[in-house]
Design a protein around this motif. Sequence first.
Motif, PDB file in Angstrom:
ATOM      1  N   UNK A   1     -40.260 -37.365  73.548  1.00 46.40           N
ATOM      2  CA  UNK A   1     -39.844 -38.491  74.386  1.00 46.40           C
ATOM      3  C   UNK A   1     -40.254 -39.796  73.707  1.00 46.40           C
ATOM      4  N   UNK A   2     -39.338 -40.762  73.743  1.00 51.11           N
ATOM      5  CA  UNK A   2     -39.535 -42.040  73.062  1.00 51.11           C
ATOM      6  C   UNK A   2     -39.530 -43.188  74.053  1.00 51.11           C
ATOM      7  N   UNK A   3     -40.280 -44.235  73.727  1.00 55.36           N
ATOM      8  CA  UNK A   3     -40.222 -45.484  74.473  1.00 55.36           C
ATOM      9  C   UNK A   3     -39.231 -46.409  73.756  1.00 55.36           C
ATOM     10  N   UNK A   4     -39.045 -47.590  74.292  1.00 58.41           N
ATOM     11  CA  UNK A   4     -38.124 -48.556  73.683  1.00 58.41           C
ATOM     12  C   UNK A   4     -38.622 -48.993  72.314  1.00 58.41           C
ATOM     13  N   UNK A   5     -37.706 -49.172  71.369  1.00 61.91           N
ATOM     14  CA  UNK A   5     -38.100 -49.617  70.032  1.00 61.91           C
ATOM     15  C   UNK A   5     -38.727 -51.008  70.053  1.00 61.91           C
ATOM     16  N   UNK A   6     -39.669 -51.196  69.173  1.00 64.29           N
ATOM     17  CA  UNK A   6     -40.275 -52.507  68.920  1.00 64.29           C
ATOM     18  C   UNK A   6     -39.678 -52.993  67.604  1.00 64.29           C
ATOM     19  N   UNK A   7     -38.907 -54.071  67.670  1.00 66.80           N
ATOM     20  CA  UNK A   7     -38.220 -54.582  66.480  1.00 66.80           C
ATOM     21  C   UNK A   7     -39.159 -55.489  65.698  1.00 66.80           C
ATOM     22  N   UNK A   8     -39.319 -55.204  64.403  1.00 65.84           N
ATOM     23  CA  UNK A   8     -40.173 -56.004  63.528  1.00 65.84           C
ATOM     24  C   UNK A   8     -39.389 -57.059  62.763  1.00 65.84           C
ATOM     25  N   UNK A   9     -38.084 -56.849  62.628  1.00 65.81           N
ATOM     26  CA  UNK A   9     -37.260 -57.769  61.851  1.00 65.81           C
ATOM     27  C   UNK A   9     -37.001 -57.230  60.460  1.00 65.81           C
ATOM     28  N   UNK A  10     -36.464 -58.090  59.632  1.00 60.66           N
ATOM     29  CA  UNK A  10     -36.082 -57.707  58.276  1.00 60.66           C
ATOM     30  C   UNK A  10     -37.322 -57.523  57.406  1.00 60.66           C
ATOM     31  N   UNK A  11     -37.437 -56.365  56.789  1.00 60.09           N
ATOM     32  CA  UNK A  11     -38.517 -56.090  55.849  1.00 60.09           C
ATOM     33  C   UNK A  11     -37.999 -56.118  54.428  1.00 60.09           C
TER      34      UNK A  11
ATOM     35  N   UNK B   1     -40.476 -49.938  65.152  1.00 58.80           N
ATOM     36  CA  UNK B   1     -41.438 -48.903  65.526  1.00 58.80           C
ATOM     37  C   UNK B   1     -40.978 -48.345  66.865  1.00 58.80           C
ATOM     38  N   UNK B   2     -40.864 -47.025  66.942  1.00 57.58           N
ATOM     39  CA  UNK B   2     -40.454 -46.383  68.190  1.00 57.58           C
ATOM     40  C   UNK B   2     -41.629 -45.536  68.684  1.00 57.58           C
ATOM     41  N   UNK B   3     -42.305 -45.979  69.764  1.00 56.94           N
ATOM     42  CA  UNK B   3     -43.452 -45.224  70.270  1.00 56.94           C
ATOM     43  C   UNK B   3     -43.061 -43.832  70.767  1.00 56.94           C
ATOM     44  N   UNK B   4     -43.920 -42.865  70.478  1.00 56.34           N
ATOM     45  CA  UNK B   4     -43.770 -41.502  70.964  1.00 56.34           C
ATOM     46  C   UNK B   4     -44.685 -41.355  72.172  1.00 56.34           C
ATOM     47  N   UNK B   5     -44.114 -41.015  73.325  1.00 53.91           N
ATOM     48  CA  UNK B   5     -44.873 -41.066  74.586  1.00 53.91           C
ATOM     49  C   UNK B   5     -45.019 -39.714  75.291  1.00 53.91           C
ATOM     50  N   UNK B   6     -44.533 -38.644  74.688  1.00 50.35           N
ATOM     51  CA  UNK B   6     -44.680 -37.334  75.317  1.00 50.35           C
ATOM     52  C   UNK B   6     -43.656 -36.361  74.787  1.00 50.35           C
TER      53      UNK B   6
ATOM     54  N   UNK C   1     -39.526 -46.821  61.376  1.00 53.49           N
ATOM     55  CA  UNK C   1     -38.229 -46.686  60.721  1.00 53.49           C
ATOM     56  C   UNK C   1     -37.878 -47.900  59.882  1.00 53.49           C
ATOM     57  N   UNK C   2     -37.144 -47.628  58.821  1.00 49.07           N
ATOM     58  CA  UNK C   2     -36.448 -48.664  58.064  1.00 49.07           C
ATOM     59  C   UNK C   2     -34.964 -48.344  58.170  1.00 49.07           C
ATOM     60  N   UNK C   3     -34.177 -49.326  58.633  1.00 53.28           N
ATOM     61  CA  UNK C   3     -32.734 -49.169  58.752  1.00 53.28           C
ATOM     62  C   UNK C   3     -32.095 -49.959  57.612  1.00 53.28           C
ATOM     63  N   UNK C   4     -31.371 -49.264  56.761  1.00 52.45           N
ATOM     64  CA  UNK C   4     -30.757 -49.895  55.597  1.00 52.45           C
ATOM     65  C   UNK C   4     -29.430 -50.547  55.973  1.00 52.45           C
ATOM     66  N   UNK C   5     -28.899 -51.341  55.067  1.00 50.82           N
ATOM     67  CA  UNK C   5     -27.671 -52.094  55.326  1.00 50.82           C
ATOM     68  C   UNK C   5     -26.500 -51.188  55.699  1.00 50.82           C
ATOM     69  N   UNK C   6     -26.484 -49.964  55.196  1.00 51.19           N
ATOM     70  CA  UNK C   6     -25.385 -49.046  55.508  1.00 51.19           C
ATOM     71  C   UNK C   6     -25.616 -48.267  56.802  1.00 51.19           C
ATOM     72  N   UNK C   7     -26.709 -48.577  57.528  1.00 55.62           N
ATOM     73  CA  UNK C   7     -27.005 -47.911  58.792  1.00 55.62           C
ATOM     74  C   UNK C   7     -27.889 -46.689  58.671  1.00 55.62           C
ATOM     75  N   UNK C   8     -28.126 -46.207  57.450  1.00 58.05           N
ATOM     76  CA  UNK C   8     -29.003 -45.055  57.256  1.00 58.05           C
ATOM     77  C   UNK C   8     -30.434 -45.416  57.654  1.00 58.05           C
ATOM     78  N   UNK C   9     -31.157 -44.439  58.195  1.00 54.31           N
ATOM     79  CA  UNK C   9     -32.529 -44.670  58.636  1.00 54.31           C
ATOM     80  C   UNK C   9     -33.499 -43.817  57.822  1.00 54.31           C
ATOM     81  N   UNK C  10     -34.566 -44.454  57.358  1.00 57.32           N
ATOM     82  CA  UNK C  10     -35.699 -43.760  56.757  1.00 57.32           C
ATOM     83  C   UNK C  10     -36.679 -43.496  57.895  1.00 57.32           C
ATOM     84  N   UNK C  11     -37.000 -42.237  58.164  1.00 57.00           N
ATOM     85  CA  UNK C  11     -37.844 -41.848  59.288  1.00 57.00           C
ATOM     86  C   UNK C  11     -39.242 -41.528  58.773  1.00 57.00           C
TER      87      UNK C  11
END
Length: 154
Positions: A17-27, A34-39, A59-69
């Motif tokens: 179970x996940x909580x709402x993402x915390x957006x850090x902005x462009x890295x 950051x997506x908190x894990x809550x259970x 997570x890092x979301x790249x320009x093409x939409x791919x996510x590094x988990x």
Amino acid sequence: MQIPVPELTHSFTLRVELSSPIELGQGRAGQRRIIPIVGGAALGPDITGEVLNLGADWQTIFADGAADLDTRYALKTDDGAVIEIVNVGARHGPPEVIARLAAGEDVDPTTYYMRTTARLESGDPKYSWVNHTIFVCAGIRRASAVEIDYYKVT
């Protein structure tokens, strides 16, 4: 002598179970969040228990939409052991599929790629085997959860 071919054996499924993402902005490499894990729950056959309310997916979301988990969290087994899980991998797919995932829709998991490798660790003697086992995983992204099948590489 022939090198043995690795085999996969299903070990357990996690519903996280996940909580709402915390957006850090462009890295440096892409959009950071950051997506908190809550259970959640671990559903055997090898491990059953609850995912603890701690940890997150960085997570890092790249320009093409791919996510590094890049996740770190823990679970407590039904018999009282604590197991740390570090899970890294990738999620990618066609732009329209990734957009639907981002909107919280349930999407056919065959239309995108979500694979990880996991390292588990426990000090409990009943679970010392996880300290020396390689796991590969396949996952499904839901609106506020992920489901991940863990396979032992034998």
